[in-house]
Design a protein around this motif. Structure first.
Motif, PDB file in Angstrom:
ATOM      1  N   LEU A 310       0.836  -1.200   0.000  1.00 32.94           N
ATOM      2  CA  LEU A 310       0.000   0.000   0.000  1.00 32.94           C
ATOM      3  C   LEU A 310       0.870   1.249   0.000  1.00 32.94           C
ATOM      4  O   LEU A 310       1.643   1.485   0.934  1.00 32.94           O
ATOM      5  CB  LEU A 310      -0.919   0.011   1.225  1.00 32.94           C
ATOM      6  CG  LEU A 310      -1.912   1.180   1.295  1.00 32.94           C
ATOM      7  CD1 LEU A 310      -2.875   1.156   0.115  1.00 32.94           C
ATOM      8  CD2 LEU A 310      -2.682   1.172   2.610  1.00 32.94           C
ATOM      9  N   ASP A 311       0.746   2.034  -1.041  1.00 31.61           N
ATOM     10  CA  ASP A 311       1.479   3.296  -1.162  1.00 31.61           C
ATOM     11  C   ASP A 311       0.588   4.417  -0.609  1.00 31.61           C
ATOM     12  O   ASP A 311      -0.296   4.929  -1.297  1.00 31.61           O
ATOM     13  CB  ASP A 311       1.837   3.553  -2.629  1.00 31.61           C
ATOM     14  CG  ASP A 311       2.747   4.762  -2.803  1.00 31.61           C
ATOM     15  OD1 ASP A 311       2.745   5.644  -1.921  1.00 31.61           O
ATOM     16  OD2 ASP A 311       3.451   4.819  -3.826  1.00 31.61           O
ATOM     17  N   LYS A 312       0.828   4.789   0.646  1.00 33.19           N
ATOM     18  CA  LYS A 312      -0.003   5.816   1.284  1.00 33.19           C
ATOM     19  C   LYS A 312       0.123   7.162   0.584  1.00 33.19           C
ATOM     20  O   LYS A 312      -0.862   7.893   0.436  1.00 33.19           O
ATOM     21  CB  LYS A 312       0.395   5.983   2.751  1.00 33.19           C
ATOM     22  CG  LYS A 312       0.149   4.792   3.645  1.00 33.19           C
ATOM     23  CD  LYS A 312       0.510   5.183   5.084  1.00 33.19           C
ATOM     24  CE  LYS A 312       0.480   4.001   6.005  1.00 33.19           C
ATOM     25  NZ  LYS A 312       0.817   4.376   7.390  1.00 33.19           N
ATOM     26  N   ASP A 313       1.340   7.505   0.183  1.00 39.44           N
ATOM     27  CA  ASP A 313       1.542   8.813  -0.436  1.00 39.44           C
ATOM     28  C   ASP A 313       0.752   8.929  -1.732  1.00 39.44           C
ATOM     29  O   ASP A 313       0.152   9.976  -2.021  1.00 39.44           O
ATOM     30  CB  ASP A 313       3.027   9.046  -0.709  1.00 39.44           C
ATOM     31  CG  ASP A 313       3.829   9.228   0.571  1.00 39.44           C
ATOM     32  OD1 ASP A 313       3.238   9.661   1.584  1.00 39.44           O
ATOM     33  OD2 ASP A 313       5.036   8.931   0.569  1.00 39.44           O
ATOM     34  N   ALA A 314       0.736   7.859  -2.527  1.00 42.61           N
ATOM     35  CA  ALA A 314      -0.037   7.878  -3.770  1.00 42.61           C
ATOM     36  C   ALA A 314      -1.527   7.980  -3.474  1.00 42.61           C
ATOM     37  O   ALA A 314      -2.269   8.683  -4.166  1.00 42.61           O
ATOM     38  CB  ALA A 314       0.260   6.622  -4.586  1.00 42.61           C
ATOM     39  N   ALA A 317      -2.236  11.623  -2.313  1.00 43.16           N
ATOM     40  CA  ALA A 317      -2.139  12.588  -3.409  1.00 43.16           C
ATOM     41  C   ALA A 317      -3.265  12.405  -4.417  1.00 43.16           C
ATOM     42  O   ALA A 317      -3.858  13.386  -4.888  1.00 43.16           O
ATOM     43  CB  ALA A 317      -0.782  12.448  -4.098  1.00 43.16           C
ATOM     44  N   GLY A 318      -3.584  11.157  -4.727  1.00 39.74           N
ATOM     45  CA  GLY A 318      -4.552  10.891  -5.781  1.00 39.74           C
ATOM     46  C   GLY A 318      -5.999  11.017  -5.355  1.00 39.74           C
ATOM     47  O   GLY A 318      -6.836  11.510  -6.111  1.00 39.74           O
ATOM     48  N   VAL A 319      -6.307  10.586  -4.135  1.00 39.83           N
ATOM     49  CA  VAL A 319      -7.701  10.555  -3.684  1.00 39.83           C
ATOM     50  C   VAL A 319      -8.059  11.775  -2.839  1.00 39.83           C
ATOM     51  O   VAL A 319      -9.165  12.309  -2.950  1.00 39.83           O
ATOM     52  CB  VAL A 319      -7.977   9.264  -2.884  1.00 39.83           C
ATOM     53  CG1 VAL A 319      -9.404   9.244  -2.369  1.00 39.83           C
ATOM     54  CG2 VAL A 319      -7.689   8.033  -3.730  1.00 39.83           C
ATOM     55  N   LEU A 320      -7.111  12.231  -2.028  1.00 38.46           N
ATOM     56  CA  LEU A 320      -7.399  13.302  -1.073  1.00 38.46           C
ATOM     57  C   LEU A 320      -6.695  14.611  -1.432  1.00 38.46           C
ATOM     58  O   LEU A 320      -6.695  15.552  -0.634  1.00 38.46           O
ATOM     59  CB  LEU A 320      -6.995  12.857   0.331  1.00 38.46           C
ATOM     60  CG  LEU A 320      -7.729  11.598   0.837  1.00 38.46           C
ATOM     61  CD1 LEU A 320      -7.074  11.053   2.085  1.00 38.46           C
ATOM     62  CD2 LEU A 320      -9.192  11.898   1.083  1.00 38.46           C
ATOM     63  N   ASN A 321      -6.129  14.655  -2.622  1.00 37.43           N
ATOM     64  CA  ASN A 321      -5.506  15.889  -3.131  1.00 37.43           C
ATOM     65  C   ASN A 321      -4.451  16.430  -2.170  1.00 37.43           C
ATOM     66  O   ASN A 321      -4.234  17.649  -2.087  1.00 37.43           O
ATOM     67  CB  ASN A 321      -6.581  16.952  -3.402  1.00 37.43           C
ATOM     68  CG  ASN A 321      -6.099  18.036  -4.337  1.00 37.43           C
ATOM     69  OD1 ASN A 321      -5.192  17.817  -5.148  1.00 37.43           O
ATOM     70  ND2 ASN A 321      -6.684  19.217  -4.243  1.00 37.43           N
ATOM     71  N   GLY A 322      -3.829  15.538  -1.418  1.00 42.29           N
ATOM     72  CA  GLY A 322      -2.764  15.943  -0.507  1.00 42.29           C
ATOM     73  C   GLY A 322      -3.205  16.749   0.692  1.00 42.29           C
ATOM     74  O   GLY A 322      -2.356  17.332   1.388  1.00 42.29           O
ATOM     75  N   GLN A 323      -4.497  16.765   0.988  1.00 43.47           N
ATOM     76  CA  GLN A 323      -5.005  17.663   2.029  1.00 43.47           C
ATOM     77  C   GLN A 323      -5.152  16.999   3.390  1.00 43.47           C
ATOM     78  O   GLN A 323      -6.033  17.345   4.181  1.00 43.47           O
ATOM     79  CB  GLN A 323      -6.336  18.262   1.580  1.00 43.47           C
ATOM     80  CG  GLN A 323      -6.198  19.102   0.318  1.00 43.47           C
ATOM     81  CD  GLN A 323      -7.397  19.992   0.108  1.00 43.47           C
ATOM     82  OE1 GLN A 323      -7.677  20.891   0.885  1.00 43.47           O
ATOM     83  NE2 GLN A 323      -8.134  19.724  -0.953  1.00 43.47           N
ATOM     84  N   GLU A 394      -9.236   2.860  -3.732  1.00 44.62           N
ATOM     85  CA  GLU A 394      -7.808   2.941  -4.046  1.00 44.62           C
ATOM     86  C   GLU A 394      -7.030   1.837  -3.333  1.00 44.62           C
ATOM     87  O   GLU A 394      -6.097   1.247  -3.900  1.00 44.62           O
ATOM     88  CB  GLU A 394      -7.260   4.310  -3.658  1.00 44.62           C
ATOM     89  CG  GLU A 394      -5.757   4.487  -3.831  1.00 44.62           C
ATOM     90  CD  GLU A 394      -5.269   4.317  -5.269  1.00 44.62           C
ATOM     91  OE1 GLU A 394      -4.042   4.186  -5.457  1.00 44.62           O
ATOM     92  OE2 GLU A 394      -6.112   4.326  -6.197  1.00 44.62           O
ATOM     93  N   ILE A 395      -7.398   1.541  -2.097  1.00 43.62           N
ATOM     94  CA  ILE A 395      -6.765   0.418  -1.391  1.00 43.62           C
ATOM     95  C   ILE A 395      -7.009  -0.874  -2.144  1.00 43.62           C
ATOM     96  O   ILE A 395      -6.081  -1.680  -2.357  1.00 43.62           O
ATOM     97  CB  ILE A 395      -7.307   0.331   0.054  1.00 43.62           C
ATOM     98  CG1 ILE A 395      -6.857   1.544   0.871  1.00 43.62           C
ATOM     99  CG2 ILE A 395      -6.857  -0.967   0.727  1.00 43.62           C
ATOM    100  CD1 ILE A 395      -7.525   1.667   2.224  1.00 43.62           C
ATOM    101  N   ALA A 396      -8.257  -1.092  -2.566  1.00 45.55           N
ATOM    102  CA  ALA A 396      -8.596  -2.309  -3.313  1.00 45.55           C
ATOM    103  C   ALA A 396      -7.794  -2.381  -4.613  1.00 45.55           C
ATOM    104  O   ALA A 396      -7.318  -3.459  -5.005  1.00 45.55           O
ATOM    105  CB  ALA A 396     -10.094  -2.339  -3.598  1.00 45.55           C
ATOM    106  N   ARG A 397      -7.644  -1.249  -5.300  1.00 47.54           N
ATOM    107  CA  ARG A 397      -6.909  -1.238  -6.571  1.00 47.54           C
ATOM    108  C   ARG A 397      -5.447  -1.609  -6.356  1.00 47.54           C
ATOM    109  O   ARG A 397      -4.889  -2.427  -7.091  1.00 47.54           O
ATOM    110  CB  ARG A 397      -7.005   0.147  -7.212  1.00 47.54           C
ATOM    111  CG  ARG A 397      -6.388   0.230  -8.612  1.00 47.54           C
ATOM    112  CD  ARG A 397      -6.230   1.648  -9.071  1.00 47.54           C
ATOM    113  NE  ARG A 397      -5.233   2.375  -8.307  1.00 47.54           N
ATOM    114  CZ  ARG A 397      -3.913   2.255  -8.494  1.00 47.54           C
ATOM    115  NH1 ARG A 397      -3.444   1.428  -9.419  1.00 47.54           N
ATOM    116  NH2 ARG A 397      -3.069   2.948  -7.757  1.00 47.54           N
TER     117      ARG A 397
END
Length: 556
Positions: A310-314, A317-323, A394-397
């Motif tokens: 699991l890449d948390k940073d991805a 960034a991808g789902v939560l727009n880094g917020q 995203e986790i599932a993917r």
């Protein structure tokens, strides 16, 4: 020739004057600071309306607007300081005896309630005994602890609390709002809800409530506040049905401020031009919890493989727009026990695949790994939030790439909480809210909390148990921090779940709103951790709308 010289002299004079004015401007702007002035009216939008304004009748987690008003109206014996450690409020000081079980608080002298009556030891005794009583409707975990504490008068301005045993996080519980005994003690608890006090309560905080209806609550500055008197004359909380309604009011200029979560529906909106975005860490987090009671997740190797895949940073960034702030251990950013040197698993799908191969989990015809007929196919339980759904997807993917299948099941938040408490899940994506100012996570990870508490994973580990037990029994901050460092290292090694992220509270306000203790605007992240959404009002008496400039320092 004379005419040319005159022009040259004129040009030189204008240039000199321009340079002088520019230097004066730079000196004033660089060496002057805003000096707050008293006055002004501030209006903030909030979603919903308060149910109960008597703190004894409400759980602030279920009534956030009431919590906002409590923070403005009331004070506790202590309050969290900027570093999360307790600082004096109604109590000017306190001592702890050699046994670590008796706390004695000395009240400030000359503090008055909004109606002019003095704040006394009787008020503290009444409040804490009411919390111990059966009518208290707040956090029942807090009530259960207080029922083990002996509360007694220790002097004309002193009150003592005798604990069964040393409990280092005790001071965080002394921030509960103290209530005026002279207005409540002669009324039975079952009648408190019908009292005028529940509609227009009297406190000792920086603002007093003067008007409340279905549309708003209006508060006026308490000129007798024991701290620095507020600069802003009135604060109005205006009630809205939805965040979108409140945002529309902010855009129209009907309100001057609005607070929302960085993981909520307003996280990505463009704010009006005259509005600045201020943000601070919130005492909350989102976690992916594994149920360790049966199935493949009982294997530490499987859990570590999932962590590596699991890449948390991805995801962030991808789902939560880094917020949000990435979180790797149960110790929140902003807690004094945070240990940046404790490292989570680096994302490495290839290594995760090798680990599963070594454990005997091989991919079948459908690509899903299995061993002895037991497939790595899990149901991931979460609530109905669109953002949580996106995170789950995203986790599932990501995990599908290593042969692990995830089926997402969304339920209402109440059902999610029930299933966590009854252990009716395999994996769950959920949040913990209002974790407070102290890094004591005993209730979340100690084995004694696995059946009836909030240790939903069912984690049972002797080392973690000992570390968490000892960390709440000693008082030295350095010693406690060392224990929490060891706890985090052990927790990462066991990987009983995956801590994902910690949200920010976004406070969008007009640029004119200043604070002597300012949270930087324009998306700068404050290192300060606030406790609950109402924590944005922690220094409300230092806010201002009007100011002039004062020259400080040497202008040479």
């Amino acid at each position: 020739m004379a005419r040319r010289i005159r022009w040259q002299i004129l040009i030189a004079a204008i240039s000199s004057l321009t340079v002088l004015l520019l230097m004066s401007y730079l000196a004033l702007t660089r060496a002057s600071v805003a000096r707050p002035l008293t006055g002004g009216d501030y209006v903030e939008g909030v979603v919903g309306a308060p149910l109960h304004l008597n703190p004894l009748l409400v759980d602030p987690a279920a009534d956030p607007v009431a919590a906002d008003l409590h923070r403005l109206i009331f004070e506790g014996l202590t309050r969290p300081g900027p570093d999360g450690l307790p600082m004096p409020a109604l109590a000017e000081s306190w001592t702890v005896d050699d046994s670590g079980t008796v706390y004695t608080f000395t009240l400030r002298s000359g503090v008055a309630w909004h109606d002019g009556a003095p704040v006394t030891v009787d008020d503290v005794l009444f409040t804490m005994r009411a919390v111990q009583g059966p009518a208290f409707a707040g956090d029942q975990n807090v009530a259960a602890f207080w029922r083990t504490v002996l509360v007694d008068r220790a002097g004309e301005r002193s009150v003592s609390f005798r604990l069964d045993s040393p409990f280092a996080p005790f001071l965080r519980l002394t921030g509960f709002p103290i209530l005026p005994a002279h207005l409540l003690r002669d009324t039975p608890p079952e009648q408190w809800e019908a009292m005028a006090f529940n509609r227009l309560p009297v406190g000792a905080g920086p603002y007093r409530l003067i008007e409340r209806d279905d549309q708003h609550a209006l508060l006026r500055a308490n000129s007798s506040y024991f701290g620095s008197p507020p600069f802003i004359e009135t604060i109005e909380l205006r009630f809205f049905r939805t965040e979108q309604d409140a945002l529309a009011a902010l855009t129209r200029g009907d309100i001057q401020g609005l607070a929302f979560l960085s993981t909520g529906a307003l996280a990505d909106v463009n704010l009006p031009r005259n509005v600045v975005r201020r943000q601070a860490l919130l005492d909350a987090c989102t976690v992916l919890t594994f149920n360790l009671r049966d199935g493949p997740l009982t294997e530490i190797g499987v859990r570590r493989a999932l962590a590596m895949a699991l890449d948390k940073d991805a995801l962030i960034a991808g789902v939560l727009n880094g917020q949000v702030a990435r979180l790797d251990t149960p110790i929140l950013h902003g807690w004094w026990a945070e240990a940046p040197d404790v490292q989570w698993y680096e994302p490495d799908p290839a290594r995760a695949v090798s680990a599963l191969d070594a454990l005997g989990y091989v991919a079948g015809a459908d690509g899903i790994r299995a061993r002895n007929g037991q497939r790595l196919a899990f149901t991931l339980l979460t609530d109905s939030s669109p953002k949580r759904r996106a995170v789950a997807e995203e986790i599932a993917r990501q995990w599908s790439a290593i042969g692990v299948r995830i089926v997402i099941e969304q339920v209402e938040s109440g059902d999610l909480q029930r299933r966590l408490e009854t252990h009716d899940f395999t994996m769950a994506l959920h949040g913990w809210q209002r974790l407070g100012s102290d890094p004591d996570v005993f209730e979340l990870w100690h084995s004694s909390q696995a059946e009836r508490g909030r240790n939903y994973t069912g984690l049972t580990d002797a080392d973690i148990d000992e570390l968490l037990y000892n960390a709440r029994k000693i008082y030295d901050i350095a010693d406690r921090a060392a224990l929490y460092n060891e706890f985090q290292q052990r927790w990462v090694d066991l990987a009983p779940g995956i801590m994902l992220y910690q949200p920010f509270l976004i406070h969008a306000t007009v640029a004119d709103l200043g604070s002597i203790i300012a949270v930087a605007p324009d998306e700068a992240v404050s290192p300060r951790l606030i406790m609950g959404r109402e924590g944005r009002f922690a220094d409300v008496n230092r806010w201002y709308l009007r100011s002039d400039r004062e020259i400080r320092g040497d202008l040479r």
